[in-house]
Design a protein around this motif. Structure first.
Motif, short mmCIF file in Angstrom:
data_model
loop_
_atom_site.label_atom_id
_atom_site.label_comp_id
_atom_site.label_asym_id
_atom_site.label_seq_id
_atom_site.Cartn_x
_atom_site.Cartn_y
_atom_site.Cartn_z
N SER A 1 0.59 -1.26 0.21
CA SER A 1 -0.05 0.03 -0.11
C SER A 1 1.01 1.03 -0.04
O SER A 1 0.93 1.91 -0.96
CB SER A 1 -1.01 -0.05 1.27
OG SER A 1 -0.27 0.04 2.41
N PHE B 1 4.07 1.86 -0.06
CA PHE B 1 5.21 2.14 -0.98
C PHE B 1 4.75 2.03 -2.47
O PHE B 1 5.55 2.50 -3.34
CB PHE B 1 6.12 0.71 -0.84
CG PHE B 1 6.83 0.57 0.36
CD1 PHE B 1 7.03 1.75 1.27
CD2 PHE B 1 7.64 -0.37 0.69
CE1 PHE B 1 8.03 1.66 2.21
CE2 PHE B 1 8.61 -0.46 1.71
CZ PHE B 1 8.60 0.54 2.67
N ASN B 2 3.50 1.58 -2.81
CA ASN B 2 2.80 1.74 -3.93
C ASN B 2 2.63 3.01 -4.51
O ASN B 2 2.60 4.07 -3.68
CB ASN B 2 1.28 0.99 -3.73
CG ASN B 2 0.82 0.27 -5.15
OD1 ASN B 2 1.88 0.23 -6.02
ND2 ASN B 2 -0.26 0.16 -5.05
N ASP B 3 2.46 3.41 -5.85
CA ASP B 3 2.06 4.66 -6.35
C ASP B 3 0.87 4.34 -6.88
O ASP B 3 0.34 3.45 -7.09
CB ASP B 3 3.34 4.97 -7.38
CG ASP B 3 3.14 3.92 -8.73
OD1 ASP B 3 3.11 2.78 -8.48
OD2 ASP B 3 2.92 4.31 -9.74
N ASP B 4 0.37 5.82 -7.64
CA ASP B 4 -0.88 5.65 -8.30
C ASP B 4 -1.11 4.69 -9.30
O ASP B 4 -2.28 4.20 -9.42
CB ASP B 4 -1.26 7.23 -8.67
CG ASP B 4 -1.52 8.03 -7.50
OD1 ASP B 4 -1.53 7.58 -6.35
OD2 ASP B 4 -1.77 9.11 -7.91
N ARG C 1 2.57 0.22 -9.97
CA ARG C 1 3.62 -0.28 -10.63
C ARG C 1 4.12 -1.19 -9.35
O ARG C 1 4.67 -2.37 -9.92
CB ARG C 1 4.84 0.63 -10.90
CG ARG C 1 4.25 1.45 -12.17
CD ARG C 1 5.28 2.63 -12.65
NE ARG C 1 4.73 3.43 -13.69
CZ ARG C 1 4.39 4.67 -13.16
NH1 ARG C 1 4.37 5.06 -11.85
NH2 ARG C 1 3.75 5.38 -13.93
N MET C 2 4.34 -0.87 -8.17
CA MET C 2 5.04 -1.86 -7.35
C MET C 2 3.91 -3.11 -6.91
O MET C 2 4.34 -4.16 -7.13
CB MET C 2 5.47 -1.19 -6.10
CG MET C 2 6.05 -2.10 -5.16
SD MET C 2 6.67 -1.10 -3.81
CE MET C 2 8.28 -0.75 -4.37
N SER D 1 9.88 2.34 -9.37
CA SER D 1 8.30 2.08 -9.63
C SER D 1 7.66 3.41 -9.16
O SER D 1 6.36 3.94 -9.40
CB SER D 1 7.93 1.20 -8.49
OG SER D 1 8.12 1.34 -7.25
N ARG D 2 8.35 4.47 -8.25
CA ARG D 2 7.94 5.82 -7.98
C ARG D 2 8.13 6.92 -9.01
O ARG D 2 7.96 8.01 -8.73
CB ARG D 2 8.47 6.08 -6.73
CG ARG D 2 7.77 5.11 -5.61
CD ARG D 2 6.30 5.14 -5.54
NE ARG D 2 5.95 6.46 -4.84
CZ ARG D 2 5.28 6.21 -3.55
NH1 ARG D 2 5.26 5.31 -2.79
NH2 ARG D 2 4.87 7.58 -2.95
N ASP E 1 3.47 11.51 -6.14
CA ASP E 1 2.16 11.33 -6.69
C ASP E 1 1.47 13.09 -6.40
O ASP E 1 0.26 12.97 -6.34
CB ASP E 1 1.20 10.49 -6.47
CG ASP E 1 1.76 9.19 -6.99
OD1 ASP E 1 2.08 9.02 -8.02
OD2 ASP E 1 1.64 7.84 -6.14
N ASN F 1 -2.18 8.62 -1.85
CA ASN F 1 -1.46 7.65 -1.16
C ASN F 1 -1.69 7.95 0.48
O ASN F 1 -2.13 8.79 0.81
CB ASN F 1 0.00 7.83 -1.19
CG ASN F 1 0.92 6.60 -0.68
OD1 ASN F 1 0.60 6.00 0.32
ND2 ASN F 1 1.82 6.23 -1.54
N LEU F 2 -2.03 6.69 0.95
CA LEU F 2 -2.21 6.63 2.42
C LEU F 2 -1.25 7.52 2.99
O LEU F 2 -1.37 8.32 4.08
CB LEU F 2 -2.42 5.17 3.17
CG LEU F 2 -3.53 4.31 3.10
CD1 LEU F 2 -3.33 3.01 3.65
CD2 LEU F 2 -4.52 5.09 3.95
N SER G 1 7.16 6.76 5.02
CA SER G 1 7.73 5.45 5.20
C SER G 1 8.90 4.79 4.11
O SER G 1 9.23 4.01 4.05
CB SER G 1 6.41 4.33 4.77
OG SER G 1 5.75 4.64 3.38
N LEU G 2 8.89 6.02 3.08
CA LEU G 2 9.72 5.57 2.01
C LEU G 2 11.39 5.39 2.54
O LEU G 2 12.29 4.63 1.70
CB LEU G 2 9.81 6.47 0.66
CG LEU G 2 8.58 6.68 -0.06
CD1 LEU G 2 8.74 7.85 -0.98
CD2 LEU G 2 8.28 5.28 -0.77
#
Lengths: 449, 103
Positions: A366, A368-371, A374-375, B52-53, B78, B86-87, B93-94
């Motif tokens: 969640s 670490f994920n992007d919009d 991709r992850m 991925s970001r 984003d 994003n939450l 957290s990165l």
């Protein structure tokens, strides 16, 4: 009397622990000598939210927790000459100052000298014109909410030199809250760059409260910190040469060591040779930290360069609405059911309202994920037995967001199987941009209430 | 050289955010490990770890007296704290995503 000044931190953001300041104040009294207590209550978002609150009620718009922050410590600070400096004025420093005067009266205290620093608010009149001119076509009159410039330490210092016991500000840079009383104490000049930089970095270490005293540092087994339920907030002893010692409230939990200080020293820093505040450009390229005794760390080697001729302003526009909803799946095949829920929502909301959804599987991937997922799409993870599906979307209009909330709620009966714990939430969004404005157009001033 | 050691074993880290730009500090626990970390954590490798970001830029600053590095990444939130869906809209957290890197 030692020629130093102690500055303690009572809060590091809007929403911080309101019982943290009293142990700091008790410690400042015990250590004796010139002292100040700062409250840092403004994030990039919080100020804009207070501007909205002031629009609805002209007596509001200051930090909602201010009274809870000040009530336990006001009498001790006034009785012991501890100057209070806080940006809890937010969008309405005058209303905050008036509330403090009322509080003092309610507590049976003599009327304190309260100073209000202004000049940061660019939401109306001349300030708004400046912003509009600067942003040109980017400036959306219909959606403009507010703009505030980051003011510096010198007006805070001038107010204290004129006798202020409490200084209430709106937007000032966070380190300036600390630098103000230090300038007032030592009488530093506007171009004592190395000294201003040293004390600004002391302020930078203080400005997030427990982030320097082990709180935001703790990682059990790797970076152990004891007494998390009773973390001591930080205190800086700042010397005439601009160096400082960082410690924390006596008889408290938490930890101050070279690791906690390094993490906070670099927090929100970009180029370490040019940390720009309204007062100075601080250079920590050659800064050093050393633990002198348990929970006492020295910061030295900070250099300063002349301040820039501009001030940064944050500008906020109405960004419509954000909506989000969550539902949990657990037990056998939980991940597949959660993914089916997300696919169902995507199809229905895409079909009916053209909404693009952000999707997360909490418990799988969640934050670490992007919009674009991709992850999430790229990781293979063992079968989880407890997954929470989350969707979020934004839209300028409220109705599609209301539809999102309804569609998540409908999963209660429309499935997949055994979904539970639906929560939905919506809030107004603020879009932001920042710009640099010539400081001569943005004079700051102070006045006594 | 890739190994089975993760950065988490050798360093600690913290994220800060301003708008749609973040910085992540990476600080060696042991000064002796610092040169090895400087060699391993190039801007290119860090950009790849965060692919991925989609960072539009990754810039590294060295702070040898603190045995630390500061990485500044653009456009990974984003939109930033006021725009992100994003939450974790700040990207706080990165720092631990960074620490999961193999070195």
């Amino acid at each position: 009397m030692r020629d130093t000044i102690l500055v303690g931190c009572g809060a590091g953001f809007s929403g911080d622990r309101t019982d943290a300041a009293l142990p700091v104040v008790k410690t400042l009294i015990r250590r004796s000598g010139p002292a100040a207590l700062i409250f840092e209550n403004l994030g990039e978002r919080t100020l804009a939210q207070q501007q909205l609150s002031k629009r609805n009620n002209s007596k509001m718009g200051y930090e909602p927790l201010m009274e809870l922050e000040l009530r336990p410590i006001l009498a001790d600070c006034l009785a012991n000459g501890i100057t209070i400096v806080g940006n809890f004025g937010a969008a309405n420093p005058t209303a905050a100052g008036q509330r403090i005067l009322e509080m003092a009266q309610e507590l049976g205290l003599p009327r304190p000298k309260v100073a209000i620093v202004s000049g940061d608010d660019l939401s109306d009149g001349h300030g708004k014109e400046l912003i509009a001119q600067h942003l040109g076509e980017q400036f959306d009159q219909a959606r403009f909410v507010c703009a505030n410039a980051y003011q510096g330490a010198h007006e805070i210092a001038a107010a204290i030199a004129a006798g202020a016991q409490i200084v209430v500000t709106g937007r000032v840079s966070d380190p300036s809250l600390t630098l103000g009383p230090v300038i007032a104490h030592y009488g530093w000049s506007i171009d004592d760059w190395d000294l201003l930089a040293g004390a600004s970095m002391a302020g930078h270490l203080l400005e997030c409260g427990a982030q320097v005293t082990g709180g935001y540092f703790a990682d059990p087994g790797k970076k152990n910190v004891s007494g998390m339920e009773n973390i001591g907030f930080p205190i800086a002893e700042i010397f005439a040469d601009g160096t400082c010692l960082i410690s924390k409230a006596d008889n408290s939990g938490g930890l101050v060591d070279v690791r906690t200080v390094k993490e906070q020293l670099l927090y929100e820093v970009h180029d370490p040779s040019a940390y720009i505040t309204p007062d100075v450009v601080a250079d920590i390229s050659d800064a050093e930290v050393a633990e002198l005794e348990p929970n006492v760390v020295r910061l030295s080697g900070v250099k300063g360069h002349p301040r820039t001729d501009t001030l940064k302003a944050n500008v906020f526009f109405d960004g419509g609405w954000l909506g989000e909803g969550e539902i949990s799946y657990a037990g056998p095949n939980a991940r597949a059911r959660a993914e089916l829920a997300l696919q169902t929502l995507k199809k229905r909301l895409g079909m009916l309202h053209g909404l693009e959804l952000r999707c997360d599987l909490i418990g799988v991937c969640s934050v670490f994920n992007d919009d674009a997922n991709r992850m999430l799409d790229s990781i293979a993870i063992g079968e989880p037995t407890d997954v929470r599906a989350r969707v979020a979307a934004q839209h300028l209009e409220l109705e599609p967001i209301e539809a999102l909330l309804r569609e998540v709620t409908a999963l209660w009966t429309c499935g997949p199987a055994a979904g539970g714990g639906v929560r939905v939430n919506k809030r107004q969004r603020l879009s932001t941009t920042s710009c640099l404005l010539k400081r001569e157009y943005l004079p700051a001033t102070f006045e006594f209430l | 050289m890739m190994s089975d050691v993760t950065l988490y074993e050798l360093a600690h880290a913290r994220t800060g955010d301003k708008g749609n730009r973040i910085n992540i500090s990476v600080i060696a626990f042991e000064p002796a490990d610092y040169p090895k970390l400087v060699e391993a954590l190039t801007e290119e490798r860090v950009a790849a770890h965060f692919a991925s970001r989609r960072p539009s830029a990754v810039k590294r600053y060295l702070l040898p007296k603190l045995h630390a590095m500061n990485f500044v990444m653009d456009d990974v939130l984003d939109g930033g704290v006021n725009d992100s869906l994003n939450l974790d809209m700040h990207g706080k957290s990165l720092s631990f995503h960074f620490l999961s890197m193999k070195i």
